[in-house]
Design an enzyme around this catalytic site. Sequence first.
Site, PDB file in Angstrom:
ATOM      1  N   HIS A   1       0.676  -1.112   0.210  1.00  9.98           N
ATOM      2  CA  HIS A   1      -0.051   0.313  -0.023  1.00  9.98           C
ATOM      3  C   HIS A   1       0.606   1.111  -0.301  1.00  9.98           C
ATOM      4  CE1 HIS A   1      -3.121  -2.975   0.604  1.00  9.98           C
ATOM      5  NE2 HIS A   1      -4.145  -1.900   0.797  1.00  9.98           N
ATOM      6  N   SER A   2       1.725   1.019   0.524  1.00 12.15           N
ATOM      7  CA  SER A   2       3.095   2.284   0.563  1.00 12.15           C
ATOM      8  C   SER A   2       4.518   1.930  -0.532  1.00 12.15           C
ATOM      9  CB  SER A   2       4.016   2.246   2.214  1.00 12.15           C
ATOM     10  OG  SER A   2       4.663   2.897   1.992  1.00 12.15           O
TER      11      SER A   2
END
Lengths: 230, 212
Positions: free
Chosen positions: A13-14
Site C-alpha cells: 500500500h506504501s
Amino acid sequence: MGDGKVGVVFVSHSALIAEGLVDLARQMAPTVNLVPAGGTDAGGIGTSFEKVSAAISEADAGHGVAVLCDLGSAILTAETALDFLDDVLRARVRVVDAALVEGGVAAAVTAETGGDLDAVESSARSAVFGPVSEAPAGAAPAAGGAGFSRTVALTNKDGLHARPAAEFVKLANTFAARVTVNGKDAKSLLGIMALGLVQGTDVTIASADPEGEDAVNALAELVASGFGES
Amino acid sequence: MGLDGAWARAWLETSAAVVAEHRVELITLDRAIGDGDHGENLDRGFQAALAKAGDLAPDTTPADVLKLIATTLISTVGGAAGPLFGTAYLKAAGAVAGSDDLDADAVVTLLTAARDGIVLRGKAEPGDKTMIDAWTPAVDAAAAARDAGAGPAAVLVAAAAAAEGGAIATDPLVARKGRASYLGERAIGHRDPGAASTALLLRAAADVAGER
C-alpha cells in the site's frame, strides 16, 4: 538483467515500503529483477492495478515471477492483475502467500541462487522470524560418526549479517549435500541469521552425507575468509 | 419487456450520483472499521466510468456498460473495492453478454454471477461482515421473486430490499475478512461499508428499472 532467474514483485500500500524492500533485498540478490509496486497511481496509500500489472511484466524474464503482497486488498489487486495477463505470462506468475519483508528477502535470495518458481515460493512461505527451524532430518552433526565437520572462527566485525549470510546460503545451495551450521540448515537464510552469529563465534559446519566434504570445506573457507570484510 | 443497454447506462449514471451523494457516509463507515477510503475510492471509480460512458455506442448492450464499469473500477479504485466490485461487474457482463433484453431470469443470472465473482476474488462467506452479506440475500431474494413470477424490475426491487436488510444485519457481526478483521469485537456495532455500498448500487438498479 535477471536473465535465467525468477523475478520478484513487491506489492505494498506504501510506495516507500515497496521501494525500501527492493533496496533491502537487492543487497542479497543483486542480479534478480526486483520490482516495486507500491501506492496508488496518484502516489497515495493504496494499491494500483496498473502499477502491479506493469511491475509483473517488467520482472518477468521468462522464468516466472513471484508476487508478494502486504495487506488483503494488495492481494486482491495482484490476483485481479493476474486475471488480465495473457495466458502465457499468467502461467508463470504466482501470488505468494508470505510475510512481505521476511518472505520477500527469502524469495529474492532463492531467485538469486537460481531457484525455480516452486523453490522461490517455498522459501518465501517458510520464512518467518520465529523459533529457529531445526535442520532437516538426516543432517545430524557428524560427531565421531560418518560424515565430515569443521569448526572455524567467524572473523568479520559485524558477524554473519544479511549480506554474508546470503553469500553463505548461495554457496551452500550449489551443493547437493545436506550441511548444517551449528546444527541449523545451511541452506536456510533466515535460520542462519536467527543464530545471531557475532564476531569471534566458533562456527561448526558439518555434513552427515558421504559427499558432504567438499561443501563443508568450501563453506568453512568462506567463513574463514571473512567474506571480504575486515 | 426486458432491460436494455439504456437501462444499464441509466444504472451507471444513477450509481455515480448515489455514490457521490453518500460519499461522506461511506467514508465514515469505513473510517470506523477500515482505512476510511471506501467512499472516496468508489466515487472516483464511478465518476471515471461515467466520464467514459460517452464513448459507448448508442446501441450498446448491458454487458458493454457493465464491462466498462468493471475495467474502470479495477484500474482506478485503489482499495479492495476496485478488484471486488470490478470482478463483480466483469462476471455480470460475461453472464449476460450479447443480450439487449434482460428478463427476470437474466437479471437473476447477472446478480448471481456478480456475487460469485466477489466470492471467487475475496473468498468471503456469509457472516464474515463483508459485501457478501448484502449480495447473497439479494441473489436469494431475486431468485425467489423470479420464481414467483416477477418481472425484471420487480426482481431488482426484491434484490435491493434484501441487500439493504443484509447490510443492516452486518452491524452486530465480528469481521472475519478485510481490514476490519484486525479489530475483533471492536467491529461490533458498525456496518460494513462494502455491504452498505452494495445496497446503494442495487437500489439504484431497481430505481432506474422501475422508471422505464
